[in-house]
Design a protein around this motif. Structure first.
Motif, PDB file in Angstrom:
ATOM      1  N   ASN A  33       0.839  -1.197   0.000  1.00  0.00           N
ATOM      2  CA  ASN A  33       0.000   0.000   0.000  1.00  0.00           C
ATOM      3  C   ASN A  33       0.872   1.244   0.000  1.00  0.00           C
ATOM      4  O   ASN A  33       1.970   1.244   0.558  1.00  0.00           O
ATOM      5  CB  ASN A  33      -0.898   0.046   1.244  1.00  0.00           C
ATOM      6  CG  ASN A  33      -2.032  -0.946   1.173  1.00  0.00           C
ATOM      7  OD1 ASN A  33      -2.585  -1.179   0.111  1.00  0.00           O
ATOM      8  ND2 ASN A  33      -2.381  -1.524   2.304  1.00  0.00           N
ATOM      9  N   LEU A  34       0.356   2.318  -0.597  1.00  0.00           N
ATOM     10  CA  LEU A  34       1.047   3.614  -0.603  1.00  0.00           C
ATOM     11  C   LEU A  34       0.450   4.512   0.477  1.00  0.00           C
ATOM     12  O   LEU A  34      -0.747   4.460   0.741  1.00  0.00           O
ATOM     13  CB  LEU A  34       0.886   4.293  -1.967  1.00  0.00           C
ATOM     14  CG  LEU A  34       1.508   3.578  -3.158  1.00  0.00           C
ATOM     15  CD1 LEU A  34       1.177   4.330  -4.449  1.00  0.00           C
ATOM     16  CD2 LEU A  34       3.016   3.438  -2.986  1.00  0.00           C
ATOM     17  N   GLN A  56      -3.314   6.306   4.231  1.00  0.00           N
ATOM     18  CA  GLN A  56      -3.138   5.602   2.971  1.00  0.00           C
ATOM     19  C   GLN A  56      -3.677   6.467   1.830  1.00  0.00           C
ATOM     20  O   GLN A  56      -4.661   7.191   1.996  1.00  0.00           O
ATOM     21  CB  GLN A  56      -3.876   4.253   2.999  1.00  0.00           C
ATOM     22  CG  GLN A  56      -3.533   3.400   1.801  1.00  0.00           C
ATOM     23  CD  GLN A  56      -4.148   2.023   1.797  1.00  0.00           C
ATOM     24  OE1 GLN A  56      -4.165   1.385   0.760  1.00  0.00           O
ATOM     25  NE2 GLN A  56      -4.668   1.528   2.902  1.00  0.00           N
ATOM     26  N   SER A  59      -8.295   5.678  -2.715  1.00  0.00           N
ATOM     27  CA  SER A  59      -8.592   4.916  -3.934  1.00  0.00           C
ATOM     28  C   SER A  59      -9.120   5.872  -4.995  1.00  0.00           C
ATOM     29  O   SER A  59     -10.276   6.291  -4.956  1.00  0.00           O
ATOM     30  CB  SER A  59      -9.629   3.823  -3.641  1.00  0.00           C
ATOM     31  OG  SER A  59      -9.082   2.821  -2.828  1.00  0.00           O
ATOM     32  N   TYR A  63      -5.079   4.263  -8.377  1.00  0.00           N
ATOM     33  CA  TYR A  63      -4.632   3.560  -7.172  1.00  0.00           C
ATOM     34  C   TYR A  63      -5.861   3.053  -6.426  1.00  0.00           C
ATOM     35  O   TYR A  63      -6.825   3.800  -6.233  1.00  0.00           O
ATOM     36  CB  TYR A  63      -3.835   4.491  -6.251  1.00  0.00           C
ATOM     37  CG  TYR A  63      -3.447   3.837  -4.940  1.00  0.00           C
ATOM     38  CD1 TYR A  63      -2.344   2.993  -4.878  1.00  0.00           C
ATOM     39  CD2 TYR A  63      -4.188   4.038  -3.784  1.00  0.00           C
ATOM     40  CE1 TYR A  63      -1.994   2.374  -3.698  1.00  0.00           C
ATOM     41  CE2 TYR A  63      -3.837   3.417  -2.592  1.00  0.00           C
ATOM     42  CZ  TYR A  63      -2.738   2.589  -2.553  1.00  0.00           C
ATOM     43  OH  TYR A  63      -2.392   1.968  -1.384  1.00  0.00           O
ATOM     44  N   THR A  64      -5.836   1.781  -6.012  1.00  0.00           N
ATOM     45  CA  THR A  64      -6.917   1.212  -5.220  1.00  0.00           C
ATOM     46  C   THR A  64      -6.314   0.588  -3.968  1.00  0.00           C
ATOM     47  O   THR A  64      -5.404  -0.248  -4.067  1.00  0.00           O
ATOM     48  CB  THR A  64      -7.709   0.140  -6.007  1.00  0.00           C
ATOM     49  OG1 THR A  64      -8.176   0.737  -7.227  1.00  0.00           O
ATOM     50  CG2 THR A  64      -8.890  -0.367  -5.203  1.00  0.00           C
ATOM     51  N   GLN A  65      -6.789   0.997  -2.816  1.00  0.00           N
ATOM     52  CA  GLN A  65      -6.253   0.523  -1.545  1.00  0.00           C
ATOM     53  C   GLN A  65      -6.370  -0.998  -1.420  1.00  0.00           C
ATOM     54  O   GLN A  65      -7.352  -1.599  -1.841  1.00  0.00           O
ATOM     55  CB  GLN A  65      -6.988   1.178  -0.368  1.00  0.00           C
ATOM     56  CG  GLN A  65      -6.789   2.662  -0.291  1.00  0.00           C
ATOM     57  CD  GLN A  65      -7.528   3.296   0.882  1.00  0.00           C
ATOM     58  OE1 GLN A  65      -8.456   2.737   1.442  1.00  0.00           O
ATOM     59  NE2 GLN A  65      -7.105   4.490   1.259  1.00  0.00           N
ATOM     60  N   MET A  68      -2.910  -4.252  -4.413  1.00  0.00           N
ATOM     61  CA  MET A  68      -1.708  -4.540  -5.202  1.00  0.00           C
ATOM     62  C   MET A  68      -0.905  -5.659  -4.532  1.00  0.00           C
ATOM     63  O   MET A  68      -0.183  -5.442  -3.563  1.00  0.00           O
ATOM     64  CB  MET A  68      -0.830  -3.289  -5.343  1.00  0.00           C
ATOM     65  CG  MET A  68       0.441  -3.526  -6.163  1.00  0.00           C
ATOM     66  SD  MET A  68       0.171  -4.035  -7.868  1.00  0.00           S
ATOM     67  CE  MET A  68      -0.241  -2.475  -8.626  1.00  0.00           C
ATOM     68  N   TRP A  94       1.695   1.482 -10.544  1.00  0.00           N
ATOM     69  CA  TRP A  94       0.334   1.993 -10.652  1.00  0.00           C
ATOM     70  C   TRP A  94       0.387   3.078 -11.718  1.00  0.00           C
ATOM     71  O   TRP A  94       1.251   3.953 -11.668  1.00  0.00           O
ATOM     72  CB  TRP A  94      -0.140   2.644  -9.356  1.00  0.00           C
ATOM     73  CG  TRP A  94      -0.295   1.723  -8.192  1.00  0.00           C
ATOM     74  CD1 TRP A  94      -1.427   1.055  -7.815  1.00  0.00           C
ATOM     75  CD2 TRP A  94       0.700   1.396  -7.209  1.00  0.00           C
ATOM     76  NE1 TRP A  94      -1.192   0.326  -6.667  1.00  0.00           N
ATOM     77  CE2 TRP A  94       0.110   0.526  -6.277  1.00  0.00           C
ATOM     78  CE3 TRP A  94       2.046   1.747  -7.026  1.00  0.00           C
ATOM     79  CZ2 TRP A  94       0.788  -0.003  -5.185  1.00  0.00           C
ATOM     80  CZ3 TRP A  94       2.728   1.221  -5.954  1.00  0.00           C
ATOM     81  CH2 TRP A  94       2.102   0.360  -5.041  1.00  0.00           C
ATOM     82  N   ALA A  96      -1.200   6.388 -13.137  1.00  0.00           N
ATOM     83  CA  ALA A  96      -2.125   7.457 -12.754  1.00  0.00           C
ATOM     84  C   ALA A  96      -3.075   7.728 -13.921  1.00  0.00           C
ATOM     85  O   ALA A  96      -2.641   7.917 -15.054  1.00  0.00           O
ATOM     86  CB  ALA A  96      -1.350   8.717 -12.388  1.00  0.00           C
ATOM     87  N   ILE A 101      -1.085  10.449  -8.535  1.00  0.00           N
ATOM     88  CA  ILE A 101      -0.839   9.581  -7.381  1.00  0.00           C
ATOM     89  C   ILE A 101       0.357  10.173  -6.655  1.00  0.00           C
ATOM     90  O   ILE A 101       1.416  10.363  -7.255  1.00  0.00           O
ATOM     91  CB  ILE A 101      -0.537   8.129  -7.803  1.00  0.00           C
ATOM     92  CG1 ILE A 101      -1.723   7.524  -8.554  1.00  0.00           C
ATOM     93  CG2 ILE A 101      -0.175   7.284  -6.576  1.00  0.00           C
ATOM     94  CD1 ILE A 101      -1.438   6.149  -9.154  1.00  0.00           C
ATOM     95  N   ASP A 137       3.465   6.591 -14.706  1.00  0.00           N
ATOM     96  CA  ASP A 137       3.522   5.502 -13.738  1.00  0.00           C
ATOM     97  C   ASP A 137       4.115   5.936 -12.405  1.00  0.00           C
ATOM     98  O   ASP A 137       5.086   6.701 -12.365  1.00  0.00           O
ATOM     99  CB  ASP A 137       4.383   4.353 -14.273  1.00  0.00           C
ATOM    100  CG  ASP A 137       3.748   3.630 -15.439  1.00  0.00           C
ATOM    101  OD1 ASP A 137       2.521   3.741 -15.606  1.00  0.00           O
ATOM    102  OD2 ASP A 137       4.479   2.945 -16.176  1.00  0.00           O
TER     103      ASP A 137
END
Length: 151
Positions: A33-34, A56, A59, A63-65, A68, A94, A96, A101, A137
């Protein structure tokens, strides 16, 4: 910009006890997670919910929590050669879309164990805030030698 990876005590315990580190037909699943706001680092944290002060990335924008998964390089999560065990995974990307992101850190955790649920493996500080603009990216490139070695 210095990137640092710090391991959580609970993960070290799992490795030391050889718990849930299957490399056979059903390997554990690891998620990355980012974070847009760094957590207060505490090596004694055990699960994602313990990360104090961390936010975090929402989403959105590609990007989706919590989705990944780390894909293991060459379909191998752990290799052992000359008394050194290496944990390796493919780079993570990911793209963008429809926005940016932005993140300054990431965490990796194992979704397989149930006790504790989702144990934290490591916390990664990028050393600075990074942004991928729309259509570009956001990429985490692991060392060619793997994420870490245990000798």
């Amino acid at each position: 910009m210095a990137v640092t990876i710090s391991f959580f005590d609970s993960w070290i315990f799992h490795v030391g006890q050889q718990i849930r580190l299957d490399e056979g037909t059903s390997p554990d699943t690891f998620v990355i997670n980012l974070y847009s706001t760094s957590a207060t680092w505490d090596a004694t944290d055990t699960i994602t919910a313990n990360l104090v002060g961390a936010t975090q990335v929402a989403s959105a924008s590609g990007y989706t929590q919590d989705t990944m998964n780390l894909a293991f390089a060459s379909s191998v999560s752990w290799t052992n050669a000359t008394s050194t065990t290496t944990f390796d995974a493919d780079d993570v990307t990911w793209t963008a879309t429809g926005g940016t992101i932005t993140a300054d850190s990431a965490e990796v955790y194992d979704t397989t164990p149930t006790v504790p649920a989702d144990p934290l493996m490591c916390f990664i500080s990028f050393g600075a805030t990074n942004t991928a603009g729309d259509g570009t990216d956001f990429k985490i490139t692991w060392n060619v030698s793997g994420l870490f070695d245990i000798a």
